[in-house]
Design a protein around this motif. Sequence first.
Motif, PDB file in Angstrom:
ATOM      1  N   LEU A  89       0.826  -1.266  -0.001  1.00 36.20           N
ATOM      2  CA  LEU A  89       0.051   0.095   0.021  1.00 36.20           C
ATOM      3  C   LEU A  89       0.841   1.157   0.046  1.00 36.20           C
ATOM      4  CD1 LEU A  89      -2.927  -1.000   2.317  1.00 36.20           C
ATOM      5  CD2 LEU A  89      -2.957  -0.743  -0.096  1.00 36.20           C
ATOM      6  N   LEU A  90       1.918   1.364   0.768  1.00 35.25           N
ATOM      7  CA  LEU A  90       2.862   2.421   0.766  1.00 35.25           C
ATOM      8  C   LEU A  90       3.370   2.512  -0.645  1.00 35.25           C
ATOM      9  CD1 LEU A  90       4.026   4.463   2.685  1.00 35.25           C
ATOM     10  CD2 LEU A  90       6.021   2.661   3.023  1.00 35.25           C
ATOM     11  N   LEU A  91       3.739   1.475  -1.185  1.00 31.43           N
ATOM     12  CA  LEU A  91       4.337   1.899  -2.714  1.00 31.43           C
ATOM     13  C   LEU A  91       3.183   2.278  -3.426  1.00 31.43           C
ATOM     14  CD1 LEU A  91       6.866  -1.504  -3.205  1.00 31.43           C
ATOM     15  CD2 LEU A  91       7.477   0.735  -2.586  1.00 31.43           C
ATOM     16  N   ALA A  92       2.164   1.584  -3.497  1.00 34.15           N
ATOM     17  CA  ALA A  92       1.257   2.283  -4.402  1.00 34.15           C
ATOM     18  C   ALA A  92       0.780   3.803  -4.021  1.00 34.15           C
ATOM     19  CB  ALA A  92       0.024   1.458  -4.236  1.00 34.15           C
ATOM     20  N   ALA A  93       0.788   4.209  -3.014  1.00 33.94           N
ATOM     21  CA  ALA A  93       0.671   5.550  -2.530  1.00 33.94           C
ATOM     22  C   ALA A  93       1.835   6.395  -3.076  1.00 33.94           C
ATOM     23  CB  ALA A  93       0.535   5.890  -0.906  1.00 33.94           C
ATOM     24  N   MET A  94       3.344   5.670  -3.030  1.00 29.64           N
ATOM     25  CA  MET A  94       4.231   6.575  -3.556  1.00 29.64           C
ATOM     26  C   MET A  94       4.059   6.480  -5.051  1.00 29.64           C
ATOM     27  SD  MET A  94       7.523   5.021  -1.463  1.00 29.64           S
ATOM     28  CE  MET A  94       8.536   5.898  -2.245  1.00 29.64           C
ATOM     29  N   GLY A  95       3.717   5.568  -5.650  1.00 27.83           N
ATOM     30  CA  GLY A  95       3.762   5.679  -7.454  1.00 27.83           C
ATOM     31  C   GLY A  95       2.734   6.669  -7.670  1.00 27.83           C
ATOM     32  N   LEU A  96       1.495   6.607  -7.068  1.00 22.99           N
ATOM     33  CA  LEU A  96       0.340   7.503  -7.567  1.00 22.99           C
ATOM     34  C   LEU A  96       0.853   8.891  -7.188  1.00 22.99           C
ATOM     35  CD1 LEU A  96      -2.559   5.531  -6.046  1.00 22.99           C
ATOM     36  CD2 LEU A  96      -1.919   5.942  -8.641  1.00 22.99           C
ATOM     37  N   GLY A  97       1.592   9.185  -5.964  1.00 24.81           N
ATOM     38  CA  GLY A  97       1.922  10.449  -5.857  1.00 24.81           C
ATOM     39  C   GLY A  97       2.865  10.996  -6.807  1.00 24.81           C
ATOM     40  N   ALA A  98       3.939   9.992  -7.217  1.00 28.30           N
ATOM     41  CA  ALA A  98       5.036  10.300  -8.009  1.00 28.30           C
ATOM     42  C   ALA A  98       4.227  10.631  -9.606  1.00 28.30           C
ATOM     43  CB  ALA A  98       6.071   9.438  -8.199  1.00 28.30           C
ATOM     44  N   LEU A  99       3.445  10.022  -9.953  1.00 32.83           N
ATOM     45  CA  LEU A  99       2.811  10.075 -11.064  1.00 32.83           C
ATOM     46  C   LEU A  99       1.891  11.412 -11.169  1.00 32.83           C
ATOM     47  CD1 LEU A  99       1.693   6.501 -12.111  1.00 32.83           C
ATOM     48  CD2 LEU A  99       3.517   7.816 -13.192  1.00 32.83           C
ATOM     49  N   ASN A 100       1.254  11.771 -10.082  1.00 34.70           N
ATOM     50  CA  ASN A 100       0.412  12.866 -10.226  1.00 34.70           C
ATOM     51  C   ASN A 100       1.326  14.142  -9.988  1.00 34.70           C
ATOM     52  OD1 ASN A 100      -2.104  14.195  -9.622  1.00 34.70           O
ATOM     53  ND2 ASN A 100      -1.446  14.495  -7.581  1.00 34.70           N
TER      54      ASN A 100
END
Length: 320
Positions: free
Chosen positions: A46-57
């Motif tokens: 979940l932490l990696l998913a949040a990091m990935g979405l934040g980085a793409l955003n």
Amino acid sequence: MGAWRQRLWRRLQAWARPRTHESLPVAIDRKRVYVLPTPFGLFFALLLAAMGLGALNYNNNPALLLALLLAGTAMASLITAHLQLSGLRIDALSAEPVAAGEPLLLKLSASARDGRRRRGLSLRHGEAASALSLDDLGEALLPLPTERRGWLDLERIRISTQRPLGLAIAWSWIWPEQALLVYPAPETQGPPLPTQISDTGAARLNPAGDDVHHLRNYRRGDPQRAVAWKPSARRDTLLVREYEQPRSAEVILDWQSLAPLAYEHRIRRLAHWVDQAERENRRYQLRLPGQPALGPGQGPAHRHACLRALALLPHADGAR
């Protein structure tokens, strides 16, 4: 663990390999290894998913690269956990019998077919757990609780690991067909040995005895220390001392003599007398219904034979 989780876990076990008992040695291959994320691994995902979405955003390439690197590390940990079990071989297991109510120490020996070291492995049988490391001997002791005398059928034994990062747990099952023996629990504070003894005679000839029985002519092979030199000189021929050793009384442990006691109480009483006879260095004979008498004898082998016969008697609910 709740009741519904236990039922779900048992249903999942029914589909896992092996589905029946198996003889040892057993090789664990990739088809028998199961891998799932741990609670920490789910949090990390979940932490990696949040990091990935934040980085793409926010179009942050360094943050996206870091998330991808961490995801690759997590995937590598899954493969490493799988490889920790794949290639293992369970060679043998054994256990010394104990009295019912005492923990039975199950000794399990394992090896690695590929020669790689394994660390951080754990074994579990029901509520009992132990650690296993394949650095040197590859042996583990697993304490199993015992409640009833007789054969103890082993359930599935789980071998698992969370190495190297604790993100995933990999496990496999073995289900040995070997049954382990549990002795009956001896009676506590039981009475002394019975006074009934067998007729064994007064003494027997024994070269290592204490009392001289008679003198006889020398025979080839007689030890020199047994030669009676003074009588030999008087008679002008070699004479040898023949010794005798008094025989101790042999105790009879008879099932029929305990008729007033309850069925299981008889077994516990006889188990207590077997141990007491061994402590007192007494020769004893065990008589059970429908079986030939055991003994008279003494020592670990005779004790095991007697306690084994008592342990394998039908249980009270199935006894006539």
